[in-house]
Structure formats: structure tokens, C-alpha cells
Scaffold this active site. Structure first.
Site, short mmCIF file in Angstrom:
data_model
loop_
_atom_site.label_atom_id
_atom_site.label_comp_id
_atom_site.label_asym_id
_atom_site.label_seq_id
_atom_site.Cartn_x
_atom_site.Cartn_y
_atom_site.Cartn_z
N CYS A 22 0.87 -1.32 -0.02
CA CYS A 22 -0.08 0.00 0.14
C CYS A 22 1.02 1.36 0.07
O CYS A 22 1.07 1.97 0.88
CB CYS A 22 -0.74 0.09 1.31
SG CYS A 22 -1.80 -1.65 1.46
N ALA A 23 1.49 1.47 -1.30
CA ALA A 23 2.67 2.44 -1.12
C ALA A 23 2.57 3.86 -1.12
O ALA A 23 3.29 4.66 -0.68
CB ALA A 23 3.58 2.00 -2.41
N PRO B 141 0.93 7.70 -0.07
CA PRO B 141 1.69 8.57 -1.01
C PRO B 141 3.02 8.56 -1.34
O PRO B 141 3.49 9.29 -2.06
CB PRO B 141 1.30 9.89 -0.35
CG PRO B 141 1.30 9.51 1.22
CD PRO B 141 0.67 8.09 0.97
N GLY C 115 6.09 8.22 0.89
CA GLY C 115 7.14 8.32 1.76
C GLY C 115 8.12 7.07 2.16
O GLY C 115 9.28 7.20 2.18
N LYS C 116 7.04 5.96 2.54
CA LYS C 116 7.89 4.88 3.02
C LYS C 116 8.46 4.07 1.66
O LYS C 116 9.66 3.62 2.20
CB LYS C 116 6.91 3.97 3.73
CG LYS C 116 6.46 4.51 5.12
CD LYS C 116 5.50 3.37 5.69
CE LYS C 116 4.80 4.24 6.94
NZ LYS C 116 3.86 5.19 6.80
N ASP D 138 1.41 -1.35 4.94
CA ASP D 138 1.17 -0.11 5.61
C ASP D 138 -0.37 0.29 5.05
O ASP D 138 -0.59 1.14 4.20
CB ASP D 138 2.21 1.25 5.11
CG ASP D 138 1.72 2.68 5.82
OD1 ASP D 138 1.91 2.42 7.07
OD2 ASP D 138 1.61 3.48 5.28
N CYS E 34 -1.58 4.38 10.82
CA CYS E 34 -1.16 5.77 11.79
C CYS E 34 -2.40 5.77 12.65
O CYS E 34 -2.92 7.12 12.75
CB CYS E 34 -0.86 6.85 10.92
SG CYS E 34 -1.95 7.02 9.52
#
Length: 332
Positions: free
Chosen positions: A129-130, A132, A134-135, A203, A258
């Protein structure tokens, strides 16, 4: 009402922190002139929380951390933060001399799931679940990905991921065979590419608690989205199960949200492990991440009573998060 029950006396301070201005970290772009960028950030009196923590551990063997604690982090990541209680802001990132942006501003707690994944050179990696992005960018910064599959079903969010890659990653890497960007249904990944990856980051979509407190438009806590919100844990279980099925036996998965909700955090992990055992006879083991609590306690406020995984709670002195993360190993 929910969180006052879950967190008790801690909830009022968490709530005030969530309503206060969020702190950010500056993830140094290793594709830029990283040493020059790091020097500029040091001039702002910011510090690289990752390497500071590892260096301090090496100087203090009596800290109680095991010999492999510092090496159980993904390498080559540099993220600068201001000290506890310092609410200074980083200037906006700029285009560097090598044609890419010099650093990426993100909630520094968002780097913890990538650090926990403990990438090794030559790993084949999936970011399920890439967007937006950042990870995904942090995964590339490690220099360990022989191949990285970055996927997200949301086309609008995928546009943001593509912009991040275009701004921070050199063209020859973007257009080579190291990165593959897709927009598939992540729940089907176990069927599409089972037993394929060394490391998988899951994520998941969640209630994004901090964002939801500050954003009225399309807020997931609106009455019209009640059913969608109630279905989130089921979606999260499906995505985590797909990520584990896509992992090679012996490989690792990090699940992250989050959200503060244990329904979206520990319960999802436990439910998915039971599901894989019952339906697929696959054994999954939760890894101990307590060394993260010790390594990074000077930067983040960890919830002391998390039964499975680790939870970073917002705190007025260290206003990062919330960020839940749990590392698992697929044994069979």
C-alpha cells in the site's frame, strides 16, 4: 469516547497532542549530495535520530540492548529531527545540484516501520500500500532493494507516489528494472505473486487519526462513512494476509497504521495470524521489537502497554505519530 476507554488517564494528553501542530523529520535523499544536505540540516541544530541512537548504543553497552540491536535496522537511512520540545520547522525541500530534491519531510515515526523491516542487500521487496510514497522512498534509500514492487489501488494516491519518485529518484533508477509501480487490488497479491518476496511492508489504509482531527472534507469519521469505517479491520486483515502469502517462507512482513485503535492494530495482527494458521496451515511468528523502544526513546513516546508490536503516541514534547508497527516472520 473510544480512546478514553482504551488509554484511560493517558488520553487527555494524547488528544491535546493530536490537536497540536505535528512535528516533522527530514529524510535525507541519498540520491542527492547527502553529505552536503546532512551538513546543512546540522546547521539548523537538527540531529539524525537514527544514527545518533545507534552511535549512542555502541558507546553504552550497559544499556541492555543485545549485540545485534543496532544491526536489526534497515541501513543507510538518515532522518533529522529537532530535539524534544523544539517546535522549529524545516524549510521546504529544494532541488539539489544532482537534479533531485535534497530531503523529504515526513512524520519521523513513519520511518520506524521501514527501519523495523531490517532490509538486507539484494532483497526483493514489496510495498503493498505504497502511496503517497514516503515509505517507498525510504525503502529505496536503504540501497538494499534488488527489486521493489510499489503498489496502491487508489489512482489519485498513485499520482502522488509517482510525483515523489520523479522528484527524488534519478531517472535511470526509475526507468530501470529495480522499481515496478502497479495499481492492483492488494488483497489479491497472495494469488498473484505468492511466496515471492524477502521483505513486505503492509502500511494499510486506516482511520488516520491525526489527519481526521484536522480535515473535515471526506473525513472517515463522518456519519456517511460509518460502514466503511467499521469494515476497515476486515480490509486490513485481508491486506496483511495477502502480504504474508506473498512473502517467502523465512521472510519478514511489517504491518503498520497511523491509528491508535487496537481494533486496527493488535487485533488485526492476531486475527490474521489465526486466519493463516486455520485456512493455509501457515505459521507466523511475531518478532520482538522492544529494542526499538530503547533505541529511539529519546525521540518518540512509546505506549508502554502494547501487547503485540509497538505504538508511538503523540506527546507534546515529542509530537510524532500515532504510528503502530508490528514485525512478523513467516515460518512456513
Amino acid at each position: 469516547m473510544t480512546y478514553s476507554v482504551q488509554f484511560g488517564d493517558l488520553w487527555p494528553s494524547i488528544r491535546v497532542s493530536l490537536l497540536s501542530e505535528q512535528k516533522y523529520g527530514a529524510l535525507v535523499n541519498n540520491f542527492a549530495a547527502w553529505d552536503h544536505v546532512s551538513a546543512k540540516l546540522e546547521q539548523l541544530s537538527a540531529r539524525d535520530f537514527v544514527n545518533d541512537a545507534i552511535s549512542r548504543w555502541k558507546l553504552e553497552p550497559e544499556s541492555g540492548l543485545s549485540a545485534n540491536s543496532s544491526s536489526a535496522c534497515s541501513p543507510n537511512l538518515r532522518c533529522f529531527t529537532f530535539a524534544r520540545g523544539d517546535v522549529s520547522c524545516f524549510p521546504s525541500a529544494r532541488l539539489g545540484s544532482l537534479g533531485v530534491m535534497d530531503y523529504y519531510l515526513m512524520d519521523a515515526a513513519s520511518l520506524l516501520p521501514v527501519l523495523a523491516l531490517d532490509l538486507q542487500p539484494g532483497d526483493v521487496v514489496l510495498d503493498l500500500c505504497a502511496a503517497p510514497g514516503g515509505k517507498t522512498l525510504a525503502l529505496l534509500q536503504t540501497g538494499c532493494c534488488r527489486h521493489l514492487a510499489a503498489n496502491d489501488l487508489s489512482t489519485s494516491r498513485m499520482d502522488r507516489l509517482q510525483k515523489v519518485l520523479h522528484s527524488y529518484v534519478p531517472q535511470e533508477i526509475r526507468e530501470g528494472n529495480r522499481i515496478r509501480v502497479t495499481s492492483w487490488d492488494g488483497r489479491k497479491w497472495g494469488e498473484l505473486e505468492g511466496d515471492t518476496y524477502d521483505r513486505v511492508l503492509v502500511d494499510v489504509p486506516c482511520t488516520t487519526d491525526r489527519h481526521s482531527l484536522h480535515e473535515e472534507e471526506n473525513n472517515i469519521f463522518q456519519r456517511s462513512r460509518k460502514k466503511e469505517r467499521q469494515m476497515l479491520p476486515m480490509l486490513q486483515v485481508q491486506l496483511l494476509a495477502a502480504g504474508l502469502l506473498a512473502t517467502k517462507p523465512g521472510g519478514y512482513v511489517v504491518y503498520s497504521t497511523c491509528s491508535l485503535s487496537h481494533l486496527q492494530n493488535e487485533y488485526v495482527v492476531q486475527g490474521t495470524i489465526e486466519l493463516l494458521a486455520n485456512q493455509y496451515s501457515i505459521e507466523v511468528q511475531v518478532e520482538d521489537l522492544s529494542h526499538f523502544r530503547k533505541l529511539f526513546m529519546d525521540t518518540f513516546c512509546f505506549f508502554p502497554s502494547c501487547q503485540v508490536g509497538e505504538l508511538v503516541m503523540p506527546n507534546l514534547m515529542a509530537n510524532f505519530g500515532p504510528m503502530y508497527f508490528c514485525k512478523m516472520r513467516r515460518l512456513t
